[in-house]
Design a protein around this motif. Structure first.
Motif, short mmCIF file in Angstrom:
data_model
loop_
_atom_site.label_atom_id
_atom_site.label_comp_id
_atom_site.label_asym_id
_atom_site.label_seq_id
_atom_site.Cartn_x
_atom_site.Cartn_y
_atom_site.Cartn_z
N LYS A 31 50.58 19.99 7.28
CA LYS A 31 50.33 19.10 6.15
C LYS A 31 49.15 19.61 5.33
O LYS A 31 48.04 19.74 5.84
CB LYS A 31 50.06 17.68 6.66
CG LYS A 31 51.23 17.09 7.42
CD LYS A 31 50.89 15.76 8.06
CE LYS A 31 52.09 15.20 8.84
NZ LYS A 31 51.74 13.94 9.54
N SER A 32 49.40 19.89 4.05
CA SER A 32 48.38 20.50 3.19
C SER A 32 47.34 19.48 2.74
O SER A 32 47.66 18.29 2.54
CB SER A 32 49.03 21.12 1.96
OG SER A 32 49.91 22.16 2.33
N ALA A 74 47.81 18.01 -11.05
CA ALA A 74 48.27 19.31 -11.51
C ALA A 74 48.57 20.24 -10.34
O ALA A 74 49.53 21.02 -10.37
CB ALA A 74 47.22 19.94 -12.43
N HIS A 75 47.74 20.16 -9.32
CA HIS A 75 47.97 21.02 -8.15
C HIS A 75 49.31 20.71 -7.50
O HIS A 75 50.04 21.60 -7.08
CB HIS A 75 46.85 20.83 -7.13
CG HIS A 75 46.90 21.82 -6.00
ND1 HIS A 75 47.73 21.65 -4.92
CD2 HIS A 75 46.23 22.98 -5.79
CE1 HIS A 75 47.57 22.67 -4.08
NE2 HIS A 75 46.67 23.47 -4.58
N SER A 76 49.66 19.45 -7.45
CA SER A 76 50.92 19.06 -6.84
C SER A 76 52.11 19.46 -7.71
O SER A 76 53.20 19.69 -7.21
CB SER A 76 50.95 17.54 -6.62
OG SER A 76 49.90 17.14 -5.78
N ALA A 77 51.87 19.57 -9.03
CA ALA A 77 52.97 19.86 -9.95
C ALA A 77 53.21 21.35 -10.15
O ALA A 77 54.30 21.77 -10.49
CB ALA A 77 52.69 19.21 -11.31
N LEU A 78 52.17 22.17 -9.93
CA LEU A 78 52.30 23.60 -10.21
C LEU A 78 53.14 24.29 -9.15
O LEU A 78 53.04 23.98 -7.96
CB LEU A 78 50.92 24.26 -10.24
CG LEU A 78 50.05 23.94 -11.47
CD1 LEU A 78 48.66 24.53 -11.27
CD2 LEU A 78 50.69 24.51 -12.73
N PRO A 79 53.97 25.28 -9.55
CA PRO A 79 54.72 26.04 -8.56
C PRO A 79 53.79 26.99 -7.82
O PRO A 79 52.81 27.48 -8.37
CB PRO A 79 55.74 26.82 -9.41
CG PRO A 79 55.08 26.96 -10.74
CD PRO A 79 54.28 25.68 -10.93
N ALA A 97 58.28 25.26 -4.89
CA ALA A 97 57.57 24.01 -5.09
C ALA A 97 56.23 24.05 -4.36
O ALA A 97 56.12 24.57 -3.26
CB ALA A 97 58.41 22.86 -4.56
N ALA A 98 55.20 23.53 -5.01
CA ALA A 98 53.88 23.45 -4.38
C ALA A 98 53.96 22.53 -3.17
O ALA A 98 54.74 21.58 -3.16
CB ALA A 98 52.85 22.93 -5.38
N PRO A 99 53.19 22.83 -2.13
CA PRO A 99 53.25 21.98 -0.94
C PRO A 99 52.75 20.57 -1.24
O PRO A 99 51.84 20.38 -2.05
CB PRO A 99 52.32 22.69 0.05
CG PRO A 99 51.39 23.49 -0.81
CD PRO A 99 52.22 23.92 -1.99
N LYS A 100 53.34 19.60 -0.59
CA LYS A 100 52.90 18.22 -0.74
C LYS A 100 51.47 18.08 -0.25
O LYS A 100 51.10 18.63 0.79
CB LYS A 100 53.82 17.29 0.04
CG LYS A 100 53.38 15.84 0.03
CD LYS A 100 54.31 14.98 0.86
CE LYS A 100 53.82 13.54 0.90
NZ LYS A 100 54.71 12.67 1.72
N ILE A 101 50.64 17.37 -0.99
CA ILE A 101 49.26 17.11 -0.58
C ILE A 101 49.24 15.82 0.23
O ILE A 101 49.64 14.76 -0.25
CB ILE A 101 48.32 17.01 -1.79
CG1 ILE A 101 48.39 18.29 -2.63
CG2 ILE A 101 46.90 16.72 -1.35
CD1 ILE A 101 48.01 19.54 -1.88
N TYR A 102 48.76 15.90 1.45
CA TYR A 102 48.75 14.75 2.34
C TYR A 102 47.39 14.04 2.35
O TYR A 102 47.31 12.88 2.76
CB TYR A 102 49.11 15.17 3.77
CG TYR A 102 50.58 15.39 3.97
CD1 TYR A 102 51.40 14.40 4.49
CD2 TYR A 102 51.16 16.61 3.62
CE1 TYR A 102 52.76 14.60 4.67
CE2 TYR A 102 52.52 16.83 3.80
CZ TYR A 102 53.32 15.82 4.32
OH TYR A 102 54.67 16.02 4.49
N CYS A 103 46.33 14.74 1.92
CA CYS A 103 45.01 14.12 1.94
C CYS A 103 44.07 14.91 1.02
O CYS A 103 44.18 16.13 0.91
CB CYS A 103 44.44 14.09 3.36
SG CYS A 103 42.91 13.16 3.55
#
Length: 213
Positions: A31-32, A74-79, A97-103
């Motif tokens: 989890k990123s 933006a980090h979540s949206a960028l490839p 797809a950029a990795p999902k941000i969990y925290c």
């Protein structure tokens, strides 16, 4: 449901180490996380947070005009770029797809501005990403920092990270600033320093230091 956590403690209470540990626990499960640190913190370079037990971790620097909500969104949206090799051995970049941000983790959160805290509430409420902010609560004059004040107002959960007084076995709740080996209670609020400049103390030892001085 995501929440905004504020975990505060005096110096030497292990706040930065706790961030590194939390990040490791997330990433061990694939989890990123995103880690931010105010540029003013002065720990090594602006891209590193470091604990006093010797661990370091890369962090994204935060300036006064940084929009934390937009940075996380933006980090979540960028490839993210990935590298593939075809049968002929040719290497090519492809978009993934950029990795999902969990925290989202914040080091030295006391140095954040009011707008940063408001942006973090949007990360929690609109992006549904939990935020854990770690930092000091009060300065060497026992005044709240701007960041700590607004975190105390906005946080869903507040937790104290405890440590012991430098001079006795009571819980440290304050910090003394030293200049040339002598305690001082006047000067600029923000002055980066280490154990030679600041010591975590209990209330009794704090008051006693200035009565003796």
């Amino acid at each position: 449901m995501a929440q905004l956590y504020y975990k505060y403690g005096t110096m030497n209470s292990g706040k930065s180490f706790e961030i590194i540990k939390v990040a490791h626990n997330y990433e061990e499960q694939g989890k990123s996380v995103l880690i931010f640190s105010p540029s003013i913190s002065g720990r090594g370079t602006q891209e590193l947070i470091g604990s006093r037990v010797g661990f370091e971790r890369a962090a994204i620097p935060v300036d006064d005009d940084t929009d934390l909500y937009e940075r996380v969104r933006a980090h979540s949206a960028l490839p993210a770029a990935t590298v593939n090799a075809d049968a002929a051995g040719t290497v090519a970049d492809t978009a993934a797809a950029a990795p999902k941000i969990y925290c989202v983790l914040i080091d030295e959160a006391q140095f954040l501005k009011k707008h940063h805290i408001e942006e973090l509430t949007r990360v929690v409420d609109e992006l549904n990403i939990p935020v854990m902010a770690f930092g000091l609560k009060n300065d060497f004059q026992n005044q709240l920092f701007e960041g700590s004040y607004h975190l105390l107002v906005q946080a869903d959960k507040i937790e104290e990270i405890k440590t012991i007084c430098w001079y006795c076995d009571r819980k440290a709740t304050m910090v003394i600033r030293f200049r040339d080996g002598q305690p001082v209670n006047a000067g600029e609020q923000i002055q980066i320093g280490g154990n030679e400049d600041y010591k975590p103390v209990c209330r009794r030892c704090y008051n006693g230091a200035f009565r003796e001085a």
